[in-house]
Design a protein around this motif. Structure first.
Motif, mmCIF file in Angstrom:
data_model
loop_
_atom_site.group_PDB
_atom_site.id
_atom_site.type_symbol
_atom_site.label_atom_id
_atom_site.label_comp_id
_atom_site.label_asym_id
_atom_site.label_seq_id
_atom_site.Cartn_x
_atom_site.Cartn_y
_atom_site.Cartn_z
ATOM 1 N N LYS A 22 0.163 -0.967 0.127
ATOM 2 C CA LYS A 22 0.468 0.147 -0.029
ATOM 3 C C LYS A 22 1.162 0.830 -0.320
ATOM 4 N N ALA A 23 0.640 2.145 -1.530
ATOM 5 C CA ALA A 23 1.529 3.095 -1.268
ATOM 6 C C ALA A 23 0.995 4.343 -0.233
ATOM 7 N N PRO A 24 2.242 5.120 0.290
ATOM 8 C CA PRO A 24 1.472 6.637 0.877
ATOM 9 C C PRO A 24 0.144 7.250 0.598
ATOM 10 N N MET A 25 -0.387 7.553 1.229
ATOM 11 C CA MET A 25 -1.976 8.296 0.655
ATOM 12 C C MET A 25 -2.044 9.769 2.090
ATOM 13 N N THR A 26 -2.838 10.262 1.802
ATOM 14 C CA THR A 26 -2.796 10.947 2.739
ATOM 15 C C THR A 26 -4.242 10.860 3.346
ATOM 16 N N GLU A 27 -4.389 10.804 4.640
ATOM 17 C CA GLU A 27 -5.428 10.010 5.414
ATOM 18 C C GLU A 27 -6.378 11.649 5.865
ATOM 19 N N ASN A 28 -4.924 12.442 6.790
ATOM 20 C CA ASN A 28 -6.186 13.333 7.336
ATOM 21 C C ASN A 28 -7.328 12.831 8.651
ATOM 22 N N LEU A 29 -6.923 12.373 9.223
ATOM 23 C CA LEU A 29 -7.941 11.376 10.513
ATOM 24 C C LEU A 29 -7.579 11.844 11.213
ATOM 25 N N ALA A 30 -7.159 12.737 11.590
ATOM 26 C CA ALA A 30 -5.847 12.871 13.484
ATOM 27 C C ALA A 30 -6.656 14.391 14.094
ATOM 28 N N ASP A 31 -6.771 14.660 15.198
ATOM 29 C CA ASP A 31 -7.440 14.919 15.563
ATOM 30 C C ASP A 31 -7.616 16.016 16.060
ATOM 31 N N ALA A 32 -7.855 16.621 16.518
ATOM 32 C CA ALA A 32 -7.609 19.224 16.794
ATOM 33 C C ALA A 32 -6.464 18.963 16.953
ATOM 34 N N ASP A 33 -5.576 17.989 17.691
ATOM 35 C CA ASP A 33 -4.206 18.435 18.209
ATOM 36 C C ASP A 33 -3.209 17.318 16.970
ATOM 37 N N ASN A 34 -3.811 16.671 16.471
ATOM 38 C CA ASN A 34 -3.147 16.560 15.481
ATOM 39 C C ASN A 34 -2.405 15.269 16.514
ATOM 40 N N GLN A 35 -3.331 14.779 16.815
ATOM 41 C CA GLN A 35 -2.972 12.923 17.556
ATOM 42 C C GLN A 35 -3.336 12.061 16.324
ATOM 43 N N PRO A 36 -2.957 10.909 17.047
ATOM 44 C CA PRO A 36 -3.889 9.821 15.560
ATOM 45 C C PRO A 36 -5.193 9.831 16.393
ATOM 46 N N THR A 37 -5.592 9.016 16.203
ATOM 47 C CA THR A 37 -7.514 8.603 16.076
ATOM 48 C C THR A 37 -8.049 7.368 16.518
ATOM 49 N N PRO A 38 -9.423 6.889 16.749
ATOM 50 C CA PRO A 38 -10.084 5.479 16.708
ATOM 51 C C PRO A 38 -10.323 5.351 14.996
ATOM 52 N N ALA A 39 -10.300 6.630 14.580
ATOM 53 C CA ALA A 39 -10.814 6.143 13.177
ATOM 54 C C ALA A 39 -9.411 5.602 12.243
ATOM 55 N N LEU A 40 -8.376 6.339 12.732
ATOM 56 C CA LEU A 40 -6.971 5.973 11.837
ATOM 57 C C LEU A 40 -6.567 4.187 11.848
ATOM 58 N N GLU A 41 -6.817 4.149 13.422
ATOM 59 C CA GLU A 41 -6.521 2.932 13.968
ATOM 60 C C GLU A 41 -7.995 2.260 12.853
ATOM 61 N N ASN A 60 2.075 11.163 4.952
ATOM 62 C CA ASN A 60 2.392 11.604 6.029
ATOM 63 C C ASN A 60 2.040 12.552 7.202
ATOM 64 N N LEU A 61 2.508 11.971 8.066
ATOM 65 C CA LEU A 61 3.136 12.373 9.451
ATOM 66 C C LEU A 61 4.355 13.162 9.545
ATOM 67 N N MET A 62 3.824 14.728 10.024
ATOM 68 C CA MET A 62 4.015 15.627 9.574
ATOM 69 C C MET A 62 5.434 16.075 10.863
ATOM 70 N N VAL A 63 6.506 16.813 10.698
ATOM 71 C CA VAL A 63 7.626 16.693 12.100
ATOM 72 C C VAL A 63 7.153 17.856 12.284
ATOM 73 N N ASP A 64 6.729 19.202 11.393
ATOM 74 C CA ASP A 64 6.507 20.158 12.741
ATOM 75 C C ASP A 64 5.115 20.825 12.672
ATOM 76 N N ARG A 65 4.806 21.502 13.798
ATOM 77 C CA ARG A 65 3.349 21.235 13.241
ATOM 78 C C ARG A 65 2.614 23.131 12.734
ATOM 79 N N ARG A 66 3.733 23.155 12.641
ATOM 80 C CA ARG A 66 3.265 24.285 11.775
ATOM 81 C C ARG A 66 3.227 24.748 11.022
ATOM 82 N N PHE A 67 3.608 23.526 10.131
ATOM 83 C CA PHE A 67 3.891 23.402 8.372
ATOM 84 C C PHE A 67 3.325 22.297 7.753
#
Length: 421
Positions: A22-41, A60-67
């Motif tokens: 499975k190649a990487p695709m943006t999930e966009n399923l983090a919560d408002a604090d950009n943490q993993p969620t049950p939806a991602l699970e 896309n796990l980002m390394v800097d939450r400002r960007f």
């Protein structure tokens, strides 16, 4: 001659039971604090169920939450809840999981970053419907901090039990921007000739290696080309492959294009028809020619090819000529999450549907249609092939605007708090 069901052992020792990933695709399923969620699970539980034990690469796990690349990316910085990421990994039990690490650079839209950063300011904003602001140039110290952030993020992924990481240096994101002479106009150690332009990528790979233990898989996603005049070329890419081999990476995923030149969607003139199998009436294996070109340079490093591969015939042809070790499937698995298992059982595969809305570099239309299918799986639903493309596009615009503005405020508070500690 490798077959689809042949095992593949990476230089790191990670064993893959077959040749479809499975190649990487943006999930966009983090919560408002950009943490993993049950939806991602739930999403990775579903993908693992249809993967027949094959490799899963996150998006896309980002390394800097400002960007951010999207407002609801997971961010693997010091604020990451490692236990929650570990639960995503546990949900995908039975499949190896590699986390894609990324920094968007100038490819972060106005909804999530009002002033993006880039190697240089001279290239200006991404020219796309006014959705991107003009970037400022990173300082030397900021580049060093980003390099260190890749290593720190990889360490957190290892702590969460993931099998490796993929350093994203494709599709026009920050490390790809450093590689491109069109975007990177620097004259210091991070720019100039290819050695300088590749330094940010090479140093990021070294930071990941230094931060993680033996047996942890280190992969890189690399453009074959930017498909634009004055940009990163196939000649450049072949030299970078050699540099990555010297650094001891385990896997290189080959793709191509940027937001402004979306070859990853097969939208660039000159991408062949029936590239892999010959005689097809639709585009397949957009970057197969480059993969064959660099096979010898890659040596024992595994090559994964992603982009437009749809049929079993094309997959078998790619593996048969030895140019590719692993087949990456992205969008097909967003609408047919069991496709990997079915292909291994002998199904032929088929082209993806086309849509009347234009693909606008992941910001409206076709790619949002697939992202909406991913969100459905995160809610425990099956994909809906009958979903109207206009509904998906409007979901992106409204969702990013609302979530992005609120997210910027939360991220500012977190960054300020971190700065005081």
């Amino acid at each position: 001659m490798a077959t689809l069901d042949a095992r593949l052992t990476l230089p790191s020792g990670l064993v893959l039971p077959h040749r479809i990933a499975k190649a990487p695709m943006t999930e966009n399923l983090a919560d408002a604090d950009n943490q993993p969620t049950p939806a991602l699970e739930q999403l990775y539980r579903r993908w693992a169920a249809g993967a027949a034990g094959g490799l899963l690469v996150t998006g896309n796990l980002m390394v800097d939450r400002r960007f951010l690349e999207r407002s609801r990316n997971v961010v693997a910085d010091a604020h990451l809840d490692v236990a929650r990421l570990a639960r995503v990994r546990e949900a995908a039990a039975g499949s190896p999981v590699i986390a894609q690490l990324n920094h968007p650079g100038r490819q972060t839209n106005r909804f999530v970053a009002s002033r993006p950063v880039a190697p240089s300011a001279e290239a200006g904003a991404v020219k796309m419907m006014g959705l991107f602001a003009r970037p400022r140039a990173l300082t030397d110290a900021e580049v060093e901090a980003i390099v260190a952030a890749f290593g720190a993020a990889a360490r957190r992924c290892e702590e969460a039990g993931l099998d490796g990481v993929q350093v994203h240096a494709a599709h026009g994101y920050l490390l790809a921007q450093f590689l491109s002479p069109y975007v990177n106009r620097r004259t210091d150690r991070w720019g100039g000739d290819l050695t300088g332009r590749s330094r940010a990528l090479v140093e990021s790979v070294r930071a990941v290696r230094a931060a993680t233990g033996d047996g942890f898989t280190v992969s890189v996603k690399l453009n074959s080309s930017d498909f634009r005049h004055g940009g990163f070329t196939e000649d450049d890419a072949e030299q970078v492959v050699r540099l990555l081999v010297e650094e001891g990476v385990d896997l290189i995923e080959i793709s191509g294009g940027t937001y402004e030149n979306p070859a990853l969607f097969g939208e660039v003139e000159g991408l062949g028809t029936g590239t892999a199998a010959g005689g097809g009436s639709h585009k397949e294996a957009y970057f197969a020619g480059f993969a064959r070109r660099v096979r010898e340079s890659a040596g024992s490093v595994a090559l994964m090819l992603t982009g437009g591969i749809r049929t079993r015939e094309a997959m078998e042809a790619l593996l048969a000529d030895g140019g590719v070790d692993l087949i990456g499937l992205g969008r097909p698995l967003a609408i047919e999450p069991d496709l990997t298992a079915r292909l291994l059982a002998g199904e032929t595969g088929r082209p993806l549907p086309r849509y009347t809305l234009p693909t606008v570099a992941g910001l409206a239309g076709e790619s949002e249609w697939y992202e909406t299918q991913i969100a459905r799986m995160g809610r425990g639903l099956e994909p809906d092939p009958g979903l109207r493309a206009i509904s998906a596009a409007s979901r992106f615009v409204s969702g990013e605007a609302v979530r992005g503005i609120g997210g910027r405020r939360r991220r500012a508070r977190l960054v300020t708090s971190a700065g005081r500690s």
